[in-house]
Design a protein around this motif. Sequence first.
Motif, PDB file in Angstrom:
ATOM      1  N   THR B  20       0.839  -1.197   0.000  1.00  0.00           N
ATOM      2  CA  THR B  20       0.000   0.000   0.000  1.00  0.00           C
ATOM      3  C   THR B  20       0.872   1.244   0.000  1.00  0.00           C
ATOM      4  O   THR B  20       1.797   1.356   0.815  1.00  0.00           O
ATOM      5  N   ILE B  21       0.578   2.156  -0.908  1.00  0.00           N
ATOM      6  CA  ILE B  21       1.281   3.428  -1.030  1.00  0.00           C
ATOM      7  C   ILE B  21       0.252   4.544  -0.852  1.00  0.00           C
ATOM      8  O   ILE B  21      -0.851   4.469  -1.395  1.00  0.00           O
ATOM      9  N   THR B  22       0.648   5.558  -0.099  1.00  0.00           N
ATOM     10  CA  THR B  22      -0.265   6.658   0.200  1.00  0.00           C
ATOM     11  C   THR B  22       0.182   7.937  -0.491  1.00  0.00           C
ATOM     12  O   THR B  22       1.376   8.224  -0.581  1.00  0.00           O
ATOM     13  N   SER B  63      -5.067  -1.482  -7.567  1.00  0.00           N
ATOM     14  CA  SER B  63      -6.314  -0.777  -7.291  1.00  0.00           C
ATOM     15  C   SER B  63      -6.000   0.553  -6.616  1.00  0.00           C
ATOM     16  O   SER B  63      -4.955   0.712  -5.966  1.00  0.00           O
ATOM     17  N   GLY B  64      -6.911   1.498  -6.783  1.00  0.00           N
ATOM     18  CA  GLY B  64      -6.748   2.807  -6.171  1.00  0.00           C
ATOM     19  C   GLY B  64      -8.006   3.187  -5.414  1.00  0.00           C
ATOM     20  O   GLY B  64      -9.105   2.755  -5.758  1.00  0.00           O
ATOM     21  N   SER B  65      -7.810   3.989  -4.384  1.00  0.00           N
ATOM     22  CA  SER B  65      -8.955   4.452  -3.614  1.00  0.00           C
ATOM     23  C   SER B  65      -8.654   5.832  -3.044  1.00  0.00           C
ATOM     24  O   SER B  65      -7.521   6.301  -3.082  1.00  0.00           O
ATOM     25  N   THR B  72      -4.842   6.121  -1.939  1.00  0.00           N
ATOM     26  CA  THR B  72      -4.050   4.918  -1.737  1.00  0.00           C
ATOM     27  C   THR B  72      -3.968   4.127  -3.027  1.00  0.00           C
ATOM     28  O   THR B  72      -4.962   3.977  -3.734  1.00  0.00           O
ATOM     29  N   LEU B  73      -2.764   3.638  -3.311  1.00  0.00           N
ATOM     30  CA  LEU B  73      -2.548   2.653  -4.375  1.00  0.00           C
ATOM     31  C   LEU B  73      -2.224   1.345  -3.678  1.00  0.00           C
ATOM     32  O   LEU B  73      -1.327   1.297  -2.825  1.00  0.00           O
ATOM     33  N   THR B  74      -2.923   0.288  -4.038  1.00  0.00           N
ATOM     34  CA  THR B  74      -2.697  -1.028  -3.455  1.00  0.00           C
ATOM     35  C   THR B  74      -2.347  -2.028  -4.545  1.00  0.00           C
ATOM     36  O   THR B  74      -2.987  -2.062  -5.605  1.00  0.00           O
ATOM     37  N   ILE B  75      -1.313  -2.805  -4.273  1.00  0.00           N
ATOM     38  CA  ILE B  75      -0.977  -3.958  -5.109  1.00  0.00           C
ATOM     39  C   ILE B  75      -1.308  -5.175  -4.257  1.00  0.00           C
ATOM     40  O   ILE B  75      -0.685  -5.387  -3.209  1.00  0.00           O
ATOM     41  N   SER B  76      -2.281  -5.961  -4.683  1.00  0.00           N
ATOM     42  CA  SER B  76      -2.817  -7.009  -3.813  1.00  0.00           C
ATOM     43  C   SER B  76      -1.839  -8.166  -3.604  1.00  0.00           C
ATOM     44  O   SER B  76      -1.787  -8.750  -2.523  1.00  0.00           O
TER      45      SER B  76
END
Lengths: 124, 108
Positions: B20-22, B63-65, B72-76
């Motif tokens: 997770t990147i913020t 995914s992004g939110s 946040t960018l998430t790489i699952s």
Amino acid sequence: QVQLQQWGAGLLKPSETLSLTCAVYGGSFSGYYWSWIRQPPGKGLEWIGEINHSGSTNYNPSLKSRVTISVDTSKNQFSLKLSSVTAADTAVYYCARVTGRGIWGYYYYGMDVWGQGTTVTVSS
Amino acid sequence: DIQMTQSPSSLSASVGDRVTITCRASQSISSYLNWYQQKPGKAPKLLIYAASSLQSGVPSRFSGSGSGTDFTLTISSLQPEDFATYYCQQSYSTPIFTFGPGTKVDIK
């Protein structure tokens, strides 16, 4: 599939003018804005400016006094000139297409196609 | 001017990890937030636009939110080809675009 190919002088002396060109192949030239972005060695990305097919331009205020972006619609090309360069202008320069997507009546813009990058070094 | 910050500036992770990147904006930018991936010596690649919309051809593990100021960018499940630097970019003040400083993801 749209491709961007860029070229220009890679080594400049202080006070000279940087000149780069980007050609658009395989897609529509009109209907988009076309941008220049740069990246100093080991650092992040900085948006320089953009132009559309009719020649309407927008520039980063921090560079506006030295930047000129022009377009040649007959060749599907756009160009960047940056005057009075210094060592601080040493960077990899990229051209990119700016695409807008409509979602629920709002348009969201991003750079979805990029050139390969040109390394420009300013040194005496 | 809208300023963008990212955290962490770098992280080490293993294949299969959830990452997770913020990204934070200095003022509200609604959902006008893009994420890019850049590998060494290559041009950036658009991953996410409008905060959470996946660019065509990008794997669904990305995914992004977020909205407003925090994103946040998430790489699952991190894959070997995902080791790269990730940048956020605001397009709220279009035509002025501003990038974040980047987050480097490397191998633990």
